[in-house]
Motif scaffolding. Structure first.
Motif, PDB file in Angstrom:
ATOM      1  N   LYS A  14      35.480  27.322  61.640  1.00 46.85           N
ATOM      2  CA  LYS A  14      36.117  27.385  60.325  1.00 46.85           C
ATOM      3  C   LYS A  14      35.351  26.395  59.459  1.00 46.85           C
ATOM      4  CE  LYS A  14      40.777  28.442  61.864  1.00 46.85           C
ATOM      5  NZ  LYS A  14      42.180  28.017  61.853  1.00 46.85           N
ATOM      6  N   GLY A  61      41.299  35.208  52.413  1.00 47.15           N
ATOM      7  CA  GLY A  61      41.449  36.211  53.472  1.00 47.15           C
ATOM      8  C   GLY A  61      40.146  36.944  53.744  1.00 47.15           C
ATOM      9  N   GLU A  62      39.430  37.272  52.689  1.00 47.00           N
ATOM     10  CA  GLU A  62      38.145  37.963  52.831  1.00 47.00           C
ATOM     11  C   GLU A  62      37.138  37.099  53.580  1.00 47.00           C
ATOM     12  OE1 GLU A  62      35.535  41.083  52.512  1.00 47.00           O
ATOM     13  OE2 GLU A  62      37.643  41.082  51.948  1.00 47.00           O
ATOM     14  N   GLU A  64      37.825  34.557  55.620  1.00 48.47           N
ATOM     15  CA  GLU A  64      38.288  34.365  57.000  1.00 48.47           C
ATOM     16  C   GLU A  64      37.985  35.589  57.848  1.00 48.47           C
ATOM     17  OE1 GLU A  64      42.372  33.212  56.337  1.00 48.47           O
ATOM     18  OE2 GLU A  64      41.835  31.089  56.293  1.00 48.47           O
ATOM     19  N   ARG A  65      38.087  36.776  57.276  1.00 47.61           N
ATOM     20  CA  ARG A  65      37.738  38.000  58.016  1.00 47.61           C
ATOM     21  C   ARG A  65      36.234  38.051  58.294  1.00 47.61           C
ATOM     22  NH1 ARG A  65      41.811  39.820  55.021  1.00 47.61           N
ATOM     23  NH2 ARG A  65      40.602  40.459  53.210  1.00 47.61           N
ATOM     24  N   ALA A  66      35.442  37.592  57.350  1.00 44.49           N
ATOM     25  CA  ALA A  66      33.985  37.620  57.509  1.00 44.49           C
ATOM     26  C   ALA A  66      33.516  36.630  58.579  1.00 44.49           C
ATOM     27  CB  ALA A  66      33.303  37.306  56.178  1.00 44.49           C
ATOM     28  N   LYS A  67      34.289  35.561  58.822  1.00 43.84           N
ATOM     29  CA  LYS A  67      33.972  34.502  59.794  1.00 43.84           C
ATOM     30  C   LYS A  67      32.779  33.650  59.362  1.00 43.84           C
ATOM     31  CE  LYS A  67      37.002  35.744  63.005  1.00 43.84           C
ATOM     32  NZ  LYS A  67      38.316  35.233  62.837  1.00 43.84           N
TER      33      LYS A  67
END
Length: 153
Positions: A14, A61-62, A64-67
């Motif tokens: 993260k 959110g976008e 976090e989804r992409a990592k």
């Protein structure tokens, strides 16, 4: 460069890339203008006068989804979600395992404290270390005008 290398590994920390409002504000507002637009953010976090601030959760959110994302990916995600990258980076900092930021965010105590950057048990990696002496000198210096000297006398 670091993010490009992260994309080549299975490691998915993260992280955040901290920067100034001037660098990140998608509508190029000054600090004062932004503060005015978002003054109700604590009471109404999705109903401020700044539409980009109101959609920062969508941007988060976008990401976090992409990592793993770089500045180009961030720009694309901002365009897609219409979310505020400045406040999103600050929010991502709260749970970040890796913080990428300019030198002065680490070496200037005022900035570090304002952003709540904790160095205890942290590994600090400095890129372009040959510039660090100037950054430290600037952080420990101040300018005094002739009027200041006269007033102090």
């Amino acid at each position: 460069q670091l993010v490009r290398e992260l994309k080549r590994t299975p490691y998915r920390p993260k992280y955040t890339i901290l920067g100034s409002r001037k660098q990140y504000c998608p509508i190029k507002k000054t600090d004062d203008e932004c503060n005015e637009l978002t003054k109700d953010k604590l009471q109404k976090p999705t109903e401020t006068k700044c539409g980009f601030y109101n959609k920062k959760a969508s941007l988060m959110g976008e990401l976090e989804r992409a990592k793993v994302w770089d500045m180009e990916d961030l720009g694309n995600a901002v365009a897609e979600t219409q979310g505020c990258s400045f406040f999103t980076m600050k929010d991502l900092h709260k749970s970040a395992e890796l913080i990428l930021c300019p030198y002065n965010y680490i070496f200037d105590t005022n900035i570090r404290n304002a952003l709540e950057i904790k160095l205890h048990n942290a590994a600090v990696v400095i890129d372009e270390g040959h510039n660090i002496e100037d950054v430290c000198r600037e952080g420990a210096s101040m300018e005094v005008s002739a009027e200041d000297v006269a007033a102090a006398a």
